[in-house]
Write an enzyme that holds these catalytic residues in place. Structure first.
Site, PDB file in Angstrom:
ATOM      1  N   TYR A 119       0.805  -1.223   0.000  1.00 49.08           N
ATOM      2  CA  TYR A 119       0.000   0.000   0.000  1.00 49.08           C
ATOM      3  C   TYR A 119       0.838   1.272   0.000  1.00 49.08           C
ATOM      4  O   TYR A 119       0.365   2.321  -0.431  1.00 49.08           O
ATOM      5  CB  TYR A 119      -0.919   0.022   1.230  1.00 49.08           C
ATOM      6  CG  TYR A 119      -1.903  -1.108   1.278  1.00 49.08           C
ATOM      7  CD1 TYR A 119      -2.857  -1.279   0.273  1.00 49.08           C
ATOM      8  CD2 TYR A 119      -1.893  -2.023   2.335  1.00 49.08           C
ATOM      9  CE1 TYR A 119      -3.762  -2.315   0.325  1.00 49.08           C
ATOM     10  CE2 TYR A 119      -2.798  -3.072   2.395  1.00 49.08           C
ATOM     11  CZ  TYR A 119      -3.736  -3.211   1.378  1.00 49.08           C
ATOM     12  OH  TYR A 119      -4.634  -4.240   1.424  1.00 49.08           O
ATOM     13  N   THR A 120       2.029   1.219   0.534  1.00 51.84           N
ATOM     14  CA  THR A 120       2.842   2.433   0.669  1.00 51.84           C
ATOM     15  C   THR A 120       3.785   2.593  -0.508  1.00 51.84           C
ATOM     16  O   THR A 120       4.088   1.642  -1.231  1.00 51.84           O
ATOM     17  CB  THR A 120       3.661   2.386   1.971  1.00 51.84           C
ATOM     18  OG1 THR A 120       4.538   1.248   1.934  1.00 51.84           O
ATOM     19  CG2 THR A 120       2.747   2.278   3.183  1.00 51.84           C
TER      20      THR A 120
END
Length: 761
Positions: A119-120
């Protein structure tokens, strides 16, 4: 014949294997290098991201892609360890100067974990250039990676002492490191000063670096001499507290706003500590709260009305504490919070790292800066030499092109007519093989007149640079000036103001461990003690065990310690708040103090530390002491009055300060042989402990039975004797007044002395 296989002693094998493992942990995982301040995993993360082109002004990519690159090429370990290290390098509340620009959820100050790597996104931060900008300029050595398919740097060419700027934390085998972060501008100034003058000592360097500078700010209260000791030895502990302000509001109200916290704590931890103290749970294996928990709960609830966390994006830390009453002293309020919670605490400092000799060691501030400076000088020297070699190669190429430009027609003819044009060019124009190869590969347009002018200009610029590089490499002073100029430029670009306040102050101590309440202590003849709330206790309602009875009632306050004095001359200190309240029989006093088995309680005392008491023993000796002299930190108490065999301590008598200078104030003693003596109180000596002065001269077998202090010379005494019946004798205080140490007046009464009644006329 079959030969015996090679054998190895098991102890030797185990020792070798363990040492190899220990050194792999020390070098390969736990300790940063003094040269670039990075552990191997951090170094590989930065190099991999640089190799991927993830510069600060470029487009970020998914963290999972970066982790995959790191694991596949350089770091064959678990993906979680690599990602956790990467996350830490992106947290601005963990590192003073984050090296990675993280996009997405990279955790919080309150201990929340980062989002999954899918996600990052991440890229390098601008300050990472301090470690990576010179990586391809011949500054460091490269070694094969774990499978030999790639090359990775042994160290990064750090342009500033990153080991001090961001610090490090790690646990190795047999050693650990705790390096605090520092301010970039201060460290740069100190390094420049040391480069100019290698004879500077730690005190000189502390003129530039007064103390660490933490990412979250805070307030270092450790005295400068203790900070200096830490920097000189490389080990110690700093006392750091939160920064706060007292916000004054309308109608005399106020509140405390905390805006910065010490390292290793968070708003969530502070709130959890307060919740645990104000709403405690019984300890493991216990059904009820301990007396300490009850006292702490009462203290905190009487102090704090509300606590809330108003932290947001604009205010990373904003804790608001509202007092129970505006009449509470703000400094007392803050001091209690500091002492009871993590708003103030110790920060360990242990400057252990891999040194320039590739060995782990604990280093002081000067050694760290000096070893980094040596590395920086070597790095710049390699960079300058690398650039000089490139410049000289380019000059060599351009010299050949200039020859071709000046003899263009002949060069073209040789190339058209020769079977081996390279060899003929080398022979006809005295060219090297490299120059001839370059001439054969250039385009004809590069031999135009305009290109010739550019060629000459470039040659002139390169020759000037060549001369400058030769000067820098040949002159150490010029090289140092060049390094200093670069460091100053980096400090100007990346430096910032100090965040952590450095100002010595006393550590917060809890002077009041419980709420200030009136209590009455009840001591029984058999040594049981209990407490009742308030001072208006009806003793008639107090029930004792069979065969037991009342010995003493003492009005006290929960915040004032109580002194217990036994007949052997020892004093003990108990906390009234530790004595259980209720309708029970209380607790044995022996459970609160360690008193000799044959000793008896003489009296309990309480009051202000400056209160004075007259202590005397049955042998006729005594002295005046302050109440604070009777305090003892030990459960076994301490000896305050020295006794001879058979002597006991008499109940002490309170003495007012005004009485010490009043000549009419008298000490009166009565003995078992019916002798009575009075003398001025001023003849006594104030002492902390000892046997004291002789108050009365006793005959063999006699002893002092009663002790009193009379505040006026006009007192009349009624002496009551008892033997079968009661006889009286009335005396004036002047009748028995003599000098201290005399035998006193023999009383004309029947039987033994029964009572003395003193009354003013």
């Amino acid at each position: 014949m079959i030969s015996a296989p090679d054998t190895l002693d098991l102890a030797a094998y185990a020792e070798r294997a363990y040492l190899e493992y220990a050194m792999s942990v020390v070098k390969g995982r736990a300790l940063p290098a003094v040269q670039d301040g990075q552990k191997p995993v951090q170094r590989r993360i930065l190099y991999a991201m640089k190799d991927m082109g993830l510069v600060h002004n470029g487009k970020p990519v998914k963290s999972a892609r970066v982790v995959g690159e790191i694991l596949g090429k350089y770091h064959p370990h678990g993906d979680s360890s690599a990602y956790e290290a990467m996350v830490r390098m992106a947290q601005n509340f963990t590192l003073r100067y984050p090296l990675i620009d993280g996009i997405g959820n990279f955790g919080s100050r309150d201990g929340d974990g980062a989002a999954a790597m899918r996600y990052t996104e991440a890229r390098l931060s601008p300050i990472a250039d301090l470690l990576l900008s010179e990586i391809q300029q011949g500054t460091v050595d490269f070694v094969p990676n774990y499978d030999g398919a790639e090359k990775e740097p042994v160290l990064l060419p750090a342009r500033l002492p990153m080991v001090l700027l961001n610090g490090a934390s790690g646990i190795a085998v047999g050693m650990a490191t705790e390096i605090p972060s520092h301010n970039l501008t201060e460290i740069t100034q100190a390094a420049i000063a040391l480069l100019k003058n290698p004879n500077l000592n730690t005190a000189d360097l502390m003129a530039y670096v007064p103390a660490p500078d933490f990412a979250g700010g805070g307030h270092i209260i450790t005295p400068a001499k203790d900070v200096r000791q830490i920097y000189e030895t490389g080990k110690g502990s700093l006392r750091v507290r939160a920064r706060y302000e007292i916000d004054k509001m309308a109608r005399g109200q106020w509140r405390v706003i905390v805006s910065e916290l010490p390292p290793n704590t968070s708003s969530a931890k502070i709130l959890a500590e307060i919740e645990e103290q104000t709403n405690p749970k019984p300890k493991a294996g216990k059904k009820q709260l301990s007396q300490d928990q009850i006292n702490t709960k009462k203290l905190m609830l009487d102090l704090i009305e509300k606590v809330r966390d108003d932290s947001d994006g604009e205010h990373p830390v904003r804790l608001i504490f509202e007092p129970k009453s505006s009449r509470i002293e703000p400094q007392h309020f803050v001091n209690t919070l500091m002492a009871q919670t993590g708003l103030e605490g110790n920060v360990s400092v242990n400057l252990v790292m891999m040194g320039a000799d590739n060995r782990p060691a604990q280093k002081n501030l000067k050694t760290i800066l000096q070893e980094w400076l040596d590395y920086r000088v070597a790095t710049v020297t390699r960079r300058l030499q690398h650039r000089l070699n490139a410049v000289e190669r380019r000059i060599h190429i351009l010299d050949g092109r200039l020859i071709a430009f000046l003899h263009i027609d002949e060069v073209i003819r040789v190339i058209r007519e020769a079977d081996e044009p390279k060899a003929d060019l080398m022979a006809n124009f005295s060219l090297s093989e490299i120059q001839a190869e370059d001439i054969l590969e250039i385009r004809l347009r590069q031999l135009a007149r305009l290109e010739g002018i550019k060629l000459e200009n470039e040659l002139n610029e390169l020759r000037e640079e060549q001369s400058s590089l030769h000067t820098l490499l040949g002159d150490e002073n010029a090289k140092k000036k060049h390094i200093i100029k670069e460091m100053q430029a980096d400090a100007k670009q990346f430096g910032d103001a100090r965040r952590t306040l450095v100002e010595a102050a006393e550590r917060a101590t809890l002077t009041q461990t419980t709420a200030d309440e009136p209590v009455t202590l009840i001591l029984s003849q058999k040594g049981w003690i209990r407490a009742r709330s308030g001072h208006d206790v009806d003793i008639a309602q107090t029930v004792f065990k069979e065969g037991d009875g009342l010995q003493q009632i003492l009005p006290a306050r929960t915040v004032q310690p109580v002194i217990v004095l036994d007949d052997s001359g020892r004093s003990y200190t108990i906390n009234p708040a530790d004595i259980p309240k209720g309708r029970g029989d209380g607790v044995p006093l022996a459970s609160l103090i360690d008193m000799p088995a044959n000793a008896q309680i003489v009296s309990m005392l309480t009051g202000e530390p400056e209160d004075h008491y007259l202590l005397a023993n049955s042998g006729g000796y005594g002295f005046i002491c302050k109440l604070e002299h009777l305090h003892s930190r030990l459960k076994a108490g301490k000896t305050v009055m020295t006794l001879d065999n058979g002597e006991t301590v008499l109940p002490p008598v309170c003495v007012h300060l005004s009485s010490l200078i009043n000549p009419d104030c008298k000490i009166m003693l009565a003995t078992a042989h019916n002798r009575l003596l009075a003398f001025p109180l001023g003849e006594m000596k104030i002492m902390a402990k000892g046997r004291g002065l002789q108050m009365i001269s006793l005959q063999e077998g006699d002893r002092v039975q009663r002790l009193n202090v009379l505040s006026s010379a006009d007192y009349r005494l009624t002496i009551v004797g008892k033997r079968g019946g009661i006889s009286h004798e009335t005396l004036h205080i002047a009748d028995i007044t003599q000098k201290r140490g005399r035998k006193g007046k023999i009383l004309d009464i029947a039987g033994s002395l029964h009572a003395i009644e003193a009354a003013s006329p």
